[in-house]
Design a protein around this motif. Structure first.
Motif, PDB file in Angstrom:
ATOM      1  N   ALA A   1      79.746  34.715  23.982  1.00  0.00           N
ATOM      2  CA  ALA A   1      81.196  34.845  24.142  1.00  0.00           C
ATOM      3  C   ALA A   1      81.799  35.713  23.042  1.00  0.00           C
ATOM      4  O   ALA A   1      82.707  36.505  23.309  1.00  0.00           O
ATOM      5  N   ARG A   2      81.299  35.608  21.833  1.00  0.00           N
ATOM      6  CA  ARG A   2      81.807  36.479  20.750  1.00  0.00           C
ATOM      7  C   ARG A   2      81.496  37.929  21.047  1.00  0.00           C
ATOM      8  O   ARG A   2      82.344  38.809  20.877  1.00  0.00           O
ATOM      9  N   LEU A   3      80.286  38.189  21.519  1.00  0.00           N
ATOM     10  CA  LEU A   3      79.903  39.564  21.848  1.00  0.00           C
ATOM     11  C   LEU A   3      80.738  40.094  23.011  1.00  0.00           C
ATOM     12  O   LEU A   3      81.291  41.195  22.941  1.00  0.00           O
ATOM     13  N   ALA A   4      80.862  39.309  24.062  1.00  0.00           N
ATOM     14  CA  ALA A   4      81.627  39.741  25.240  1.00  0.00           C
ATOM     15  C   ALA A   4      83.102  39.962  24.895  1.00  0.00           C
ATOM     16  O   ALA A   4      83.714  40.927  25.363  1.00  0.00           O
ATOM     17  N   SER A   5      83.658  39.105  24.071  1.00  0.00           N
ATOM     18  CA  SER A   5      85.069  39.261  23.673  1.00  0.00           C
ATOM     19  C   SER A   5      85.274  40.558  22.907  1.00  0.00           C
ATOM     20  O   SER A   5      86.261  41.268  23.126  1.00  0.00           O
ATOM     21  N   GLY A   6      84.361  40.864  22.017  1.00  0.00           N
ATOM     22  CA  GLY A   6      84.459  42.104  21.252  1.00  0.00           C
ATOM     23  C   GLY A   6      84.332  43.337  22.118  1.00  0.00           C
ATOM     24  O   GLY A   6      84.968  44.357  21.866  1.00  0.00           O
ATOM     25  N   LEU A   7      83.522  43.250  23.173  1.00  0.00           N
ATOM     26  CA  LEU A   7      83.342  44.392  24.064  1.00  0.00           C
ATOM     27  C   LEU A   7      84.502  44.565  25.040  1.00  0.00           C
ATOM     28  O   LEU A   7      84.843  45.681  25.416  1.00  0.00           O
ATOM     29  N   VAL A   8      85.115  43.465  25.468  1.00  0.00           N
ATOM     30  CA  VAL A   8      86.146  43.507  26.506  1.00  0.00           C
ATOM     31  C   VAL A   8      87.534  43.758  25.927  1.00  0.00           C
ATOM     32  O   VAL A   8      88.311  44.549  26.477  1.00  0.00           O
ATOM     33  N   ALA A   9      87.874  43.079  24.846  1.00  0.00           N
ATOM     34  CA  ALA A   9      89.228  43.199  24.275  1.00  0.00           C
ATOM     35  C   ALA A   9      89.401  44.587  23.676  1.00  0.00           C
ATOM     36  O   ALA A   9      88.545  45.085  22.966  1.00  0.00           O
ATOM     37  N   GLY A  10      90.495  45.166  23.963  1.00  0.00           N
ATOM     38  CA  GLY A  10      90.762  46.522  23.485  1.00  0.00           C
ATOM     39  C   GLY A  10      90.587  47.531  24.589  1.00  0.00           C
ATOM     40  O   GLY A  10      91.569  47.975  25.174  1.00  0.00           O
ATOM     41  N   PRO A  11      89.331  47.878  24.936  1.00  0.00           N
ATOM     42  CA  PRO A  11      89.140  48.890  25.975  1.00  0.00           C
ATOM     43  C   PRO A  11      89.558  48.434  27.383  1.00  0.00           C
ATOM     44  O   PRO A  11      90.053  49.224  28.165  1.00  0.00           O
ATOM     45  N   CYS A  12      89.368  47.160  27.686  1.00  0.00           N
ATOM     46  CA  CYS A  12      89.631  46.682  29.051  1.00  0.00           C
ATOM     47  C   CYS A  12      90.934  45.896  29.186  1.00  0.00           C
ATOM     48  O   CYS A  12      91.575  45.947  30.233  1.00  0.00           O
ATOM     49  N   VAL A  13      91.303  45.150  28.174  1.00  0.00           N
ATOM     50  CA  VAL A  13      92.497  44.305  28.231  1.00  0.00           C
ATOM     51  C   VAL A  13      93.072  44.185  26.818  1.00  0.00           C
ATOM     52  O   VAL A  13      92.321  44.246  25.838  1.00  0.00           O
ATOM     53  N   SER A  14      94.390  44.022  26.718  1.00  0.00           N
ATOM     54  CA  SER A  14      95.012  43.916  25.395  1.00  0.00           C
ATOM     55  C   SER A  14      94.625  42.597  24.724  1.00  0.00           C
ATOM     56  O   SER A  14      94.316  41.606  25.386  1.00  0.00           O
ATOM     57  N   ALA A  15      94.681  42.595  23.418  1.00  0.00           N
ATOM     58  CA  ALA A  15      94.326  41.393  22.648  1.00  0.00           C
ATOM     59  C   ALA A  15      95.275  40.241  22.969  1.00  0.00           C
ATOM     60  O   ALA A  15      94.838  39.092  23.079  1.00  0.00           O
ATOM     61  N   CYS A  16      96.567  40.528  23.143  1.00  0.00           N
ATOM     62  CA  CYS A  16      97.535  39.458  23.447  1.00  0.00           C
ATOM     63  C   CYS A  16      97.231  38.810  24.791  1.00  0.00           C
ATOM     64  O   CYS A  16      97.238  37.578  24.902  1.00  0.00           O
ATOM     65  N   ARG A  17      96.961  39.610  25.783  1.00  0.00           N
ATOM     66  CA  ARG A  17      96.664  39.076  27.120  1.00  0.00           C
ATOM     67  C   ARG A  17      95.348  38.295  27.111  1.00  0.00           C
ATOM     68  O   ARG A  17      95.244  37.223  27.681  1.00  0.00           O
ATOM     69  N   PHE A  18      94.351  38.835  26.436  1.00  0.00           N
ATOM     70  CA  PHE A  18      93.044  38.186  26.376  1.00  0.00           C
ATOM     71  C   PHE A  18      93.146  36.852  25.629  1.00  0.00           C
ATOM     72  O   PHE A  18      92.562  35.847  26.036  1.00  0.00           O
ATOM     73  N   THR A  19      93.911  36.835  24.536  1.00  0.00           N
ATOM     74  CA  THR A  19      94.104  35.608  23.763  1.00  0.00           C
ATOM     75  C   THR A  19      94.794  34.544  24.602  1.00  0.00           C
ATOM     76  O   THR A  19      94.411  33.369  24.560  1.00  0.00           O
ATOM     77  N   GLY A  20      95.819  34.938  25.353  1.00  0.00           N
ATOM     78  CA  GLY A  20      96.499  33.985  26.234  1.00  0.00           C
ATOM     79  C   GLY A  20      95.538  33.352  27.228  1.00  0.00           C
ATOM     80  O   GLY A  20      95.565  32.140  27.453  1.00  0.00           O
ATOM     81  N   GLY A  21      94.669  34.171  27.812  1.00  0.00           N
ATOM     82  CA  GLY A  21      93.672  33.645  28.751  1.00  0.00           C
ATOM     83  C   GLY A  21      92.697  32.690  28.083  1.00  0.00           C
ATOM     84  O   GLY A  21      92.324  31.660  28.653  1.00  0.00           O
ATOM     85  N   LEU A  22      92.287  33.014  26.862  1.00  0.00           N
ATOM     86  CA  LEU A  22      91.372  32.133  26.134  1.00  0.00           C
ATOM     87  C   LEU A  22      92.028  30.808  25.768  1.00  0.00           C
ATOM     88  O   LEU A  22      91.392  29.751  25.832  1.00  0.00           O
ATOM     89  N   ILE A  23      93.301  30.848  25.390  1.00  0.00           N
ATOM     90  CA  ILE A  23      94.009  29.604  25.055  1.00  0.00           C
ATOM     91  C   ILE A  23      94.112  28.715  26.288  1.00  0.00           C
ATOM     92  O   ILE A  23      93.884  27.503  26.211  1.00  0.00           O
ATOM     93  N   VAL A  24      94.414  29.308  27.429  1.00  0.00           N
ATOM     94  CA  VAL A  24      94.476  28.532  28.677  1.00  0.00           C
ATOM     95  C   VAL A  24      93.101  27.944  28.996  1.00  0.00           C
ATOM     96  O   VAL A  24      92.981  26.756  29.324  1.00  0.00           O
ATOM     97  N   ALA A  25      92.045  28.755  28.880  1.00  0.00           N
ATOM     98  CA  ALA A  25      90.690  28.271  29.162  1.00  0.00           C
ATOM     99  C   ALA A  25      90.299  27.132  28.227  1.00  0.00           C
ATOM    100  O   ALA A  25      89.699  26.138  28.649  1.00  0.00           O
ATOM    101  N   MET A  26      90.653  27.259  26.949  1.00  0.00           N
ATOM    102  CA  MET A  26      90.319  26.217  25.982  1.00  0.00           C
ATOM    103  C   MET A  26      91.068  24.931  26.286  1.00  0.00           C
ATOM    104  O   MET A  26      90.508  23.833  26.183  1.00  0.00           O
ATOM    105  N   GLY A  27      92.328  25.042  26.659  1.00  0.00           N
ATOM    106  CA  GLY A  27      93.108  23.854  27.024  1.00  0.00           C
ATOM    107  C   GLY A  27      92.519  23.134  28.218  1.00  0.00           C
ATOM    108  O   GLY A  27      92.380  21.904  28.216  1.00  0.00           O
ATOM    109  N   PHE A  28      92.159  23.894  29.247  1.00  0.00           N
ATOM    110  CA  PHE A  28      91.553  23.279  30.430  1.00  0.00           C
ATOM    111  C   PHE A  28      90.193  22.661  30.111  1.00  0.00           C
ATOM    112  O   PHE A  28      89.870  21.583  30.601  1.00  0.00           O
TER     113      PHE A  28
END
Length: 185
Positions: free
Chosen positions: A38-65
């Motif tokens: 997950a650390r590797l995938a997050s580093g590869l996806v955030a930035g080039p594919c999706v903004s850090a703010c949007r990606f963080t929001g998705g991770l917070i939702v996933a962690m809550g669930f």
């Protein structure tokens, strides 16, 4: 809560599910592999594919669930944690799957901290705000394990995983607060 899970997977499985040493070691290994991926995938996806703010929001939702699902699951585990070896191992593997999801969200959030600071405040404020963000992460790294050990101590007889379940549900509630604060910015 993810910080607590990282340190107490084996004791939690032994206490709640009476898991064998082999099952505990396997669960820890699966958790750490998922965490690293997950650390590797997050580093590869955030930035080039999706903004850090949007990606963080998705991770917070996933962690809550993931926290909420783990808490609800632990409330549903039979009083002894294991009915027989086959059912007990099935409960333990469901627990492992849930904490791997929780750990993956935590790993992604750790990668996002510097990127999120850059997105929100820009490079000029990076040193100050990154220090504040990492300090708050450090506080969580202390509080998570301490409170999770208290939950395990409350379940010391192994007959009721409700204290551990309440810890996960409390973590889900705190994650929901973090999610609301993230959305309210």
């Amino acid at each position: 809560p993810g910080y607590g899970v990282k340190y107490i997977i084996s004791p939690m499985m032994a206490n709640v599910f009476a898991a064998s040493g082999t099952l505990q070691a396997t669960a820890s290994c699966i958790f750490l592999v998922g965490y690293a991926a997950a650390r590797l995938a997050s580093g590869l996806v955030a930035g080039p594919c999706v903004s850090a703010c949007r990606f963080t929001g998705g991770l917070i939702v996933a962690m809550g669930f993931a926290c909420a699902a783990t808490g609800v699951f632990l409330f549903c585990v039979p009083r002894s944690g294991r009915i027989d070896a086959r059912d007990g191992d099935a409960f333990a593997w469901v627990f492992v799957a849930l904490i791997v999801c929780l750990g993956a969200a935590l790993a992604g959030l750790k990668v996002m901290i510097p990127l999120l600071v850059l997105d929100i405040a820009g490079p000029a404020n990076l040193p100050l705000l990154l220090g504040l963000m990492l300090s708050s992460t450090g506080v969580a790294a202390v509080l998570g394990p301490v409170t999770s050990w208290m939950a395990l101590a409350a379940n010391s007889d192994g007959n009721s995983p409700s204290a551990v379940a309440a810890w996960f549900c409390g973590g889900a509630g705190l994650t929901a607060v973090a999610m609301l604060l993230h959305v309210a910015k």
